[in-house]
Design a protein around this motif. Structure first.
Motif, PDB file in Angstrom:
ATOM      1  N   SER A  80     -16.958  22.673   2.046  1.00  0.00           N
ATOM      2  CA  SER A  80     -15.718  22.419   1.312  1.00  0.00           C
ATOM      3  C   SER A  80     -14.527  23.182   1.895  1.00  0.00           C
ATOM      4  O   SER A  80     -13.402  22.918   1.533  1.00  0.00           O
ATOM      5  CB  SER A  80     -15.860  22.767  -0.181  1.00  0.00           C
ATOM      6  OG  SER A  80     -15.083  21.878  -0.943  1.00  0.00           O
ATOM      7  N   GLY A 141      -4.208  24.759  -1.902  1.00  0.00           N
ATOM      8  CA  GLY A 141      -4.705  23.591  -2.616  1.00  0.00           C
ATOM      9  C   GLY A 141      -4.637  23.770  -4.127  1.00  0.00           C
ATOM     10  O   GLY A 141      -4.144  22.899  -4.853  1.00  0.00           O
ATOM     11  N   ALA A 142      -5.119  24.912  -4.600  1.00  0.00           N
ATOM     12  CA  ALA A 142      -5.126  25.155  -6.042  1.00  0.00           C
ATOM     13  C   ALA A 142      -3.704  25.153  -6.593  1.00  0.00           C
ATOM     14  O   ALA A 142      -3.440  24.656  -7.691  1.00  0.00           O
ATOM     15  CB  ALA A 142      -5.811  26.486  -6.338  1.00  0.00           C
ATOM     16  N   ASP A 247      -7.982  15.344  -5.556  1.00  0.00           N
ATOM     17  CA  ASP A 247      -8.148  16.634  -4.891  1.00  0.00           C
ATOM     18  C   ASP A 247      -8.418  16.314  -3.418  1.00  0.00           C
ATOM     19  O   ASP A 247      -9.469  15.770  -3.073  1.00  0.00           O
ATOM     20  CB  ASP A 247      -9.321  17.376  -5.547  1.00  0.00           C
ATOM     21  CG  ASP A 247      -9.635  18.708  -4.880  1.00  0.00           C
ATOM     22  OD1 ASP A 247      -9.409  18.840  -3.654  1.00  0.00           O
ATOM     23  OD2 ASP A 247     -10.142  19.605  -5.577  1.00  0.00           O
ATOM     24  N   ASN A 271      -4.814  20.342   1.807  1.00  0.00           N
ATOM     25  CA  ASN A 271      -5.003  21.730   2.193  1.00  0.00           C
ATOM     26  C   ASN A 271      -4.707  21.742   3.696  1.00  0.00           C
ATOM     27  O   ASN A 271      -5.598  21.461   4.504  1.00  0.00           O
ATOM     28  CB  ASN A 271      -6.440  22.198   1.944  1.00  0.00           C
ATOM     29  CG  ASN A 271      -6.882  21.951   0.510  1.00  0.00           C
ATOM     30  OD1 ASN A 271      -7.005  20.806   0.088  1.00  0.00           O
ATOM     31  ND2 ASN A 271      -7.128  23.012  -0.218  1.00  0.00           N
ATOM     32  N   HIS A 273      -4.232  24.084   5.655  1.00  0.00           N
ATOM     33  CA  HIS A 273      -5.034  25.103   6.349  1.00  0.00           C
ATOM     34  C   HIS A 273      -6.464  24.624   6.593  1.00  0.00           C
ATOM     35  O   HIS A 273      -7.113  25.108   7.502  1.00  0.00           O
ATOM     36  CB  HIS A 273      -5.023  26.410   5.550  1.00  0.00           C
ATOM     37  CG  HIS A 273      -5.281  26.224   4.088  1.00  0.00           C
ATOM     38  ND1 HIS A 273      -4.401  25.577   3.254  1.00  0.00           N
ATOM     39  CD2 HIS A 273      -6.324  26.567   3.309  1.00  0.00           C
ATOM     40  CE1 HIS A 273      -4.898  25.552   2.032  1.00  0.00           C
ATOM     41  NE2 HIS A 273      -6.071  26.137   2.034  1.00  0.00           N
ATOM     42  N   LYS A 274      -6.971  23.683   5.809  1.00  0.00           N
ATOM     43  CA  LYS A 274      -8.310  23.134   6.062  1.00  0.00           C
ATOM     44  C   LYS A 274      -8.195  21.959   7.034  1.00  0.00           C
ATOM     45  O   LYS A 274      -8.602  22.031   8.184  1.00  0.00           O
ATOM     46  CB  LYS A 274      -8.950  22.643   4.760  1.00  0.00           C
ATOM     47  CG  LYS A 274      -9.255  23.739   3.758  1.00  0.00           C
ATOM     48  CD  LYS A 274      -9.885  23.168   2.487  1.00  0.00           C
ATOM     49  CE  LYS A 274     -10.167  24.287   1.490  1.00  0.00           C
ATOM     50  NZ  LYS A 274     -10.642  23.791   0.198  1.00  0.00           N
TER      51      LYS A 274
END
Ligand SMILES: *Cc1c(COP(=O)(O)O)cnc(C)c1O
Length: 484
Positions: A80, A141-142, A247, A271, A273-274
């Motif tokens: 994840s 993300g959060a 999400d 995200n 960064h992901k």
């Protein structure tokens, strides 16, 4: 003082007798920092810091740095989290003083290059998601989840639909989903997964009504499965008058293959960064832009970057905006790395990223299937979730034991005990940047570990500076003294 005058801001260290540092900055009043503080808040004596020679300091930090574990040193299949290679070229771009040295209070005339990059990024991300409006501001993300839920709340308030107070979240969701919903003032309702690990449609139907505000879905979900019924799900939520939130943490599986806007999502976070290679770990740094449908655009945080003629401007003129959620324009350093990644690969390259990520995960899955239970894993997307439930029952080997022992073999542990719907979960996401040799060596290590002596595994890791700290105590009662 006018805008064109170049002035210096004096940064004064609080220790008396210390040299002051002059840094060229921009137009702000010149005042020593100590004069801005109330009298009692200025230290009278220097703090009792250790005095050591430069060489001792250099050795201390160099030795600490060799203990760092990162994607640059070892394979990092943390499910994840999308720990893919961070191209060094992008680090050099992002560190270029022409970008890194820009001050956020600088006049727009002098930051056109940075604004153009942000404007490009707005366009890239809206195109990839198929949702036309965007805010680059959220810092992770959060934070994107929370921001989008504020946007949804503002929308329902504006339309007089204040009874829509419930956010539905599948039981396989990331913990940040229900946490964001509660923080945004909603009540959360859990939707069950079915035997295949997908959203249970009957359970969803029974929980949708005129109090539904948002259904948050992760697709592909945290089990690494694509929700084939996604269109039906989004239709059901819309028929009930709710909004669908995607999400987007798992976008690495679907870039250029399908778009959240096309399968019915109304809002989503990225995200950066992901998916787009910002180096991250240990809590940051992140960037979590949100894209939304047009009818939600009036509520987005400001400023937005817009193009007027040949110029780029910051647009603060959104009367119904929820306001700022972060200082300035978002985490520009991470956005810039994402921009470089997207520019380098282009549409075809991004699609290949996802194809290879899915291929690598399926290869690893096929190597491990005979040795581990994979409850929902005939095929997977970019990650899959194995279970050590059987190993625990038969040999007293837990997911924790396996994760800890992998450290001795030089691998980061997979994500363990998440998602909650799989007992003794080991969630593995190899990403597209790993070679077949790395995947084979990792599979060999896992198979070797489950054949080791269980009591030896219970003590693992055996080669690390510390072994099994009480993580909760370490987080709640950290020892921050440099000396006893
Ligand atoms: C990582 C992740 C998040 C949270 O993102 P952050 O950038 O860490 O705040 C949310 N949902 C899923 C599925 C994730 O993997």
């Amino acid at each position: 003082m006018n805008n064109t005058q170049s002035i210096e801001l004096l940064f004064e260290l609080s220790r008396p007798g210390r040299r002051t540092h002059r840094l060229p900055v921009c137009d702000v009043p010149v005042k020593p920092v100590s004069s801005l503080l109330p009298a009692g808040a200025v230290a009278e004596a220097p703090p009792p810091l250790p005095e050591v020679g430069e060489i001792d300091l250099i050795r201390h930090y160099n030795n600490l740095s060799t203990r760092n574990f990162s994607i640059d040193t070892n394979f990092y299949p943390l499910g994840s989290c999308t720990m893919k290679y961070n191209p060094k070229r992008h680090e050099r771009f992002a560190a270029n003083p022409a970008f890194a040295g820009v001050h956020p209070l600088q006049d727009e005339e002098t930051t056109q290059g940075m604004l153009e990059m942000l404007w490009d990024m707005q366009n890239f991300l809206t195109e990839i998601s198929g949702l036309p409006a965007i805010s680059l501001q959220p810092a992770a993300g959060a934070h994107g989840e929370l921001t989008a839920l504020y946007v949804a709340a503002a929308y329902f308030r504006d339309k007089g639909m204040t009874s829509r107070r419930k956010v539905l979240v599948p039981d396989s969701a990331h913990g940040t989903n229900p946490a964001s919903a509660v923080l945004a003032g909603f009540q959360t309702i859990t939707v069950k997964s079915n035997a295949k690990g997908l959203v249970d449609l009957d359970d969803l139907k029974s929980k949708l009504d005129d109090s539904t505000a948002v259904f948050m879905i992760t697709n592909p979900n945290t089990l690494g499965l694509f929700e084939g019924q996604i269109r039906q799900i989004t239709d059901l939520v819309h028929q009930a008058g709710g909004l669908v939130y995607l999400d987007g943490a798992n976008m690495n599986a679907i870039l250029g293959i399908t778009r959240p806007g096309d399968f019915g999502a109304d809002m989503q976070h990225y995200n950066v960064h992901k998916t787009f290679t910002g180096p991250h770990g240990g809590g940051g740094p992140g960037s979590g832009p949100i894209t939304v449908r047009d009818f939600l655009a009036p509520y987005l945080p400001t400023p937005l970057v817009k193009k007027v003629g040949d110029k780029f401007e910051l647009d603060y003129n959104l009367p119904k905006s929820i306001g700022r959620v972060r200082s300035f324009f978002g985490n520009v350093g991470i956005l810039f790395r994402g921009w470089a990644y997207i520019r380098t690969l282009g549409p075809d390259g991004l699609k290949k990223v996802s194809e290879h990520a899915v291929l690598n995960a399926n290869y690893l899955l096929s190597r491990l299937k005979g040795n581990f239970d994979v409850p929902h894993g005939d095929r997977c997307m970019h990650e899959f979730v194995a279970s050590a439930k059987g190993l625990r029952r038969e040999k007293r080997i837990s997911a924790m034991d396996i994760g800890k022992r992998l450290l001795d073999y030089g691998y980061h542990a997979p994500t363990v005990y998440f998602p909650l719907v799989v007992p003794e979960a080991l969630m593995m996401e190899p990403t597209e940047t790993e070679s077949k040799q790395t995947l084979d060596a990792f599979a060999d290590a896992l198979i070797a570990i489950i054949n080791e002596e269980p009591t030896f595994l219970h003590q693992a890791p055996h080669t690390m500076p510390i072994s099994r700290p009480d993580e909760v105590k370490a987080a709640k009662e950290p020892i921050l003294r440099w000396t006893a």
